[in-house]
Every structure is written in structure tokens, then in C-alpha cells.
Design a protein around this motif. Structure first.
Motif, PDB file in Angstrom:
ATOM      1  N   ASN A 196       0.813  -1.211   0.000  1.00 55.50           N
ATOM      2  CA  ASN A 196       0.000   0.000   0.000  1.00 55.50           C
ATOM      3  C   ASN A 196       0.853   1.272   0.000  1.00 55.50           C
ATOM      4  O   ASN A 196       2.079   1.210   0.066  1.00 55.50           O
ATOM      5  N   PHE A 197       0.163   2.383  -0.063  1.00 56.06           N
ATOM      6  CA  PHE A 197       0.880   3.636  -0.232  1.00 56.06           C
ATOM      7  C   PHE A 197       1.811   3.941   0.935  1.00 56.06           C
ATOM      8  O   PHE A 197       2.951   4.385   0.727  1.00 56.06           O
ATOM      9  N   GLU A 198       1.351   3.727   2.124  1.00 55.05           N
ATOM     10  CA  GLU A 198       2.189   4.029   3.295  1.00 55.05           C
ATOM     11  C   GLU A 198       3.506   3.250   3.262  1.00 55.05           C
ATOM     12  O   GLU A 198       4.584   3.814   3.470  1.00 55.05           O
ATOM     13  N   GLN A 199       3.423   1.971   2.984  1.00 56.46           N
ATOM     14  CA  GLN A 199       4.630   1.151   2.896  1.00 56.46           C
ATOM     15  C   GLN A 199       5.567   1.645   1.810  1.00 56.46           C
ATOM     16  O   GLN A 199       6.781   1.727   1.989  1.00 56.46           O
ATOM     17  N   ARG A 200       4.974   2.001   0.690  1.00 56.74           N
ATOM     18  CA  ARG A 200       5.809   2.404  -0.443  1.00 56.74           C
ATOM     19  C   ARG A 200       6.438   3.778  -0.227  1.00 56.74           C
ATOM     20  O   ARG A 200       7.572   4.017  -0.619  1.00 56.74           O
ATOM     21  N   LEU A 201       5.696   4.644   0.434  1.00 57.07           N
ATOM     22  CA  LEU A 201       6.275   5.957   0.726  1.00 57.07           C
ATOM     23  C   LEU A 201       7.459   5.818   1.682  1.00 57.07           C
ATOM     24  O   LEU A 201       8.526   6.416   1.453  1.00 57.07           O
ATOM     25  N   ALA A 202       7.280   5.038   2.719  1.00 57.42           N
ATOM     26  CA  ALA A 202       8.385   4.826   3.666  1.00 57.42           C
ATOM     27  C   ALA A 202       9.587   4.217   2.943  1.00 57.42           C
ATOM     28  O   ALA A 202      10.728   4.640   3.142  1.00 57.42           O
TER      29      ALA A 202
END
Lengths: 254, 254
Positions: free
Chosen positions: B160-166
Motif C-alpha cells: 500500500n501507499f504508506e509502505q511504499r512511501l516509507a
DNA sequence: ACGCTTATGTAAGGTAGCCCACAGTATCTG
DNA sequence: CAGATACTGTGGGCTACCTTACATAAGCGT
């Protein structure tokens, strides 16, 4: 001459059945007779579900597919697998061994049974080191593989399930030169990083529009042109590159 | 000695300031003195936003980054761009020219200003053809790039986005050896194939947990360990490979 | 100082796709 | 032939994410 079945442990050295210019594999077909002779090709059968490469396992052979299709997947920590590449008669499996890698990082396994040729890694390394047409072809294919994965990475970040499913079906048909393949919806949805329920709905739509038909683990493509309209541009980008990269002295058209 | 600014058209042949073993770029650093001499390295500055490669444009130089970071993107028909690769001091830009490609297929441009060295493609091709350590290093890096894009393709399909942003923040910090970078939320969300509103919410969460801070186009990483917990495994997979692939004679650990 | 541009916060409404669960049916096995 | 297994259809609830829109504030040029 009997083709060696991949699962057997014995591997007598046999001469390839075909000669330069008569292979179904595009790379072998582009190779000169001397290169073919030196590669010590060895006929193999690819049985459905067989692991051609596996994470951490030594890469012992390069494989040239003539018929059938193989997928490359990444395995995540939770055990889920997602497809990150597809190999067919325009591909060679195991080139990373030529780039200095000893052990495979990804799983590569037969999705559509078929046949082809194997070549010992050390033999391929020697041929590669000669700097001739095999090196040129191998490097060109590495570049082609890179182009494909790059497009896939962008595609997965952007395009929706319907587009990606259509793209997958079309690429699979191209790789395997075959419009029918054994593949359950459950399995395929996993390859695309999605779920069976999503797959079921989209597949039903495609079926209703006579783009595909399917039954109990067998998918049949009916209308490629129609699917192309539903697929994202990634299909064309990838296929165009694969079709052309060997025609231009290893480069893309000027 | 003046470093050549990338945008200038004149490019007098200069000797590199550093010698073998003293480069900040990991690949140059691993190269022997003879190879360094033959490559005709040429200092360059990478200015923010400068296009290092551009689709359809001839690849004229290889670039070795010493400081800063560059992104590779795919451009879709609708004009949207998604990031498909990141380059830093462990990278060399333009290796596809060594694989037989003449024109770039993707855009590569400076995200964090810095400096490095350029090397004419023809010079690199000659050095590559010698089959020595430059060839080994270049091939190893191609493999590393492949590993990264493969992981990214899987990541984009799954996480998901959160994982990918981190993950993105951590990789950026590693590539650029720098915890602060100029980058608007709007822009970064696009790189990740998402939207500003999603980005704004996730960034606010990270900020509230003191993982990052940011203001008007500048992001600052405060807590890498904390971000690692939020990131997907893809960060570790990619970084581990990059950190180790040169240590094992071009292969991954036995 | 003033307006212009850019960066960010926020909120409402909509949708794709996830998760879970159950049902029906075809294929396989002993 | 009975049971087990595998494949697909379907529905309900839920969440992440998208789209659009408007508001605020900081920087920038003149």
C-alpha cells in the motif's frame, strides 16, 4: 533423439536436433552455426509447474524455450507470489548467470508446458566471453528483460485490474504462440497481485463480451483485437520492443 | 579544475580529479587504475531537474554519480510519469548503451543536485569489450538494476501507499547519503503513482509520529528505524543486494 | 506592500478492490 | 459410486484510495 525431461537427474550430452537458422527460439535462430555448436545445446521438456530457477539455488543451465511459457515471480515474506516476468520463444532464461550472479533470486517455473534447449552455464560464460554474436544477443535480451520489467513496474503502480488482466492474456498468448492455456482464475489473480473475487468479476465481463471463454482452469482467448482495446498501452510497448530489438543490430530503430 | 556543468555544450577533455580507489562512486572506486585512465572520466555537475537521459534521445555518455540522486521514470501516453528507478553513488547511468541500445527509452533526471563523472559511450564500449573488471562491474550493476526493478514491480502490485512511501524515503536517503531533500508532496505522490491528497494524509501521519518533518517542498527524515518499520520488505531486499553485490566477485554470497 | 504562484490541509462523495463466507458444480480418487 | 478436491459464482461489508473542490499560508517577483 529423446528430449531430456527436466526432472531427470541424468543428462547425457546430446546434439541439438536443429541447426543454426532452424530453431523456433528466436535467439538461437539468430545465432551463427559456430555459436550453436559451441553452446552444447541439449533438448529439454518443460513440464507444467516445474521450477526452472528457484531462489538461492545455483543456476546451472541457461534455457532456451521453443514452445510453452514460463513465469518469473517474486516471493514476499508472507509467502505470497507475484509475477514479474514472462518467458517464451523469444527469451532465454538464466542470463543473470552471465552477469556474475551464481544463485537465482527469483522463482522461474513452467506455466505452459513445452520444450526447448538447455546450455550449461560455464559453456555459456565461455561463449559470452568471446565477445561475438552470442554476447550481443544475450546483452540485447537482458536489455529487453529490463524494458519489460520497467514497464511492468510502472503498469502495476498505475493501471487497474481490468487493463492488467487484458495485458497479461495478450502477452501470454504472444509468448506461447497459443490462445489456450491451463490456468485457474485463482492462480492468475495471484500472479497479478489481486484476488479471486476481483478476477471472477472481470473475467465474467470479458466472457460476456466474447473476448475470452473459460471453464474449470482453462482459458481460451477469442478476440485479441478486443482485448487490446481493454489492455493498457504496456502490452504494445513490451511487444513492440521484443519484436524489434534484434532487427536493428541490437539497438532500437534509429 | 572546473567541473563541467551538464548543460554546457562544450566539453573539453579533462582528467578526473580523483584516482583509482579514491572515488566516492562505488563502481569507480572498485575499478583498477588502468580502467580509470582509459575511461576518460570527465567531472560533471548534476543540476536539479536536469535530464540526463530522455526517451528517444541518443545516449552519448555514461554517468557516475558521486553526490546527489537521479530518478528514472516511465512516461505513459496520457503524459503521467511514474518512477521506476533511483540512481545514486552506487550506480552508473546509461549501461543500456553497453547492451546495444542507442537511444534511451526512459527519462532519467536529477532529483537531488550533485556531481559526478561522465564517460563517452564509445570509450565505455571499448573498455567493456576488453572483458576486464569494467565489464564485470558494469554487468554486475545491470543485474543490480534488474533486481531493483523486479522488486519494485512486485511492490507496486502488492504494497500500500504508506509502505511504499516509507520505502521511497529510505531508499532516497541511502542513494543520496542525505536525509534532507527538496521535493514537494505533489511531485512525490506522482512518482509513486498516487495522488496528492493521499500523500498529504500519510505524510501528516509520519510527521505526527516524528518520523519525518517537512515544509514547503523540503522533506527531512528524522527516524530511519521508525520508517523501516512502516516500510515494506522491499527496502531491505534492494539495499542488501546493492550493498553486497560487489563484495562477492560479482555474485551474491555463496 | 501587493498580488501571483506554489505548497499544503482538509473534506465530501464515489469507486475499485479487499476480505470473508457460502453455494454450486465439475473433476478426480479410491 | 460416494466422497474429496478444485474451480467458479455471488453477495455483503469494509477500507484504501481517487476525484474534486475549496481554504490557508508561505515564498517570490515587481
Amino acid at each position: 533423439m529423446e528430449a531430456q525431461v527436466l526432472k531427470s537427474t541424468v543428462s547425457p550430452v546430446l546434439r541439438p536436433a536443429a541447426h543454426a537458422g532452424t530453431f523456433k527460439n528466436a535467439l538461437l535462430n539468430a545465432l551463427d552455426a559456430g555459436g550453436i555448436a559451441r553452446l552444447q545445446l541439449h533438448p529439454v521438456k518443460f513440464e507444467l509447474g516445474h521450477d526452472i530457477e528457484y531462489p538461492e539455488r545455483l543456476i546451472e543451465n541457461l534455457y532456451f524455450i521453443e514452445d510453452g511459457m514460463a513465469s518469473m515471480t517474486t516471493t514476499f515474506q508472507d509467502g505470497s507470489q507475484v509475477e514479474v516476468g514472462m518467458f517464451g520463444y523469444k527469451s532465454v532464461i538464466g542470463v543473470s548467470a552471465l552477469m556474475g550472479t551464481k544463485r537465482s533470486l527469483n522463482r522461474v517455473y513452467t506455466q505452459i508446458a513445452g520444450s526447448g534447449y538447455s546450455c550449461p552455464v560455464e559453456t555459456a560464460r565461455r561463449e559470452f566471453a568471446l565477445g561475438g554474436s552470442f554476447q550481443r544477443l544475450a546483452l540485447g535480451y537482458v536489455q529487453a528483460q529490463l524494458v519489460q520489467v520497467i514497464q511492468l513496474a510502472g503498469c502495476n503502480a498505475t493501471h487497474n485490474f481490468e487493463q492488467r488482466l487484458a495485458r497479461w492474456l495478450l502477452i501470454c498468448a504472444d509468448r506461447a504462440r497459443c490462445d489456450t492455456f491451463k490456468m485457474s482464475q485463482d492462480f492468475l489473480s495471484g500472479m497479478l497481485g489481486s484476488t479471486r473475487s476481483t478476477m471472477s468479476i472481470t473475467a465474467a465481463q470479458f466472457k460476456q463480451e466474447n473476448l475470452i471463454e473459460y471453464a474449470r482452469g482453462t482459458i481460451h482467448i477469442l478476440d485479441k483485437k478486443g482485448l487490446e482495446k481493454r489492455a493498457c498501452e504496456c502490452y504494445c510497448v513490451v511487444e513492440d520492443y521484443l519484436d524489434n530489438y534484434m532487427q536493428y543490430d541490437g539497438g532500437i530503430p534509429a
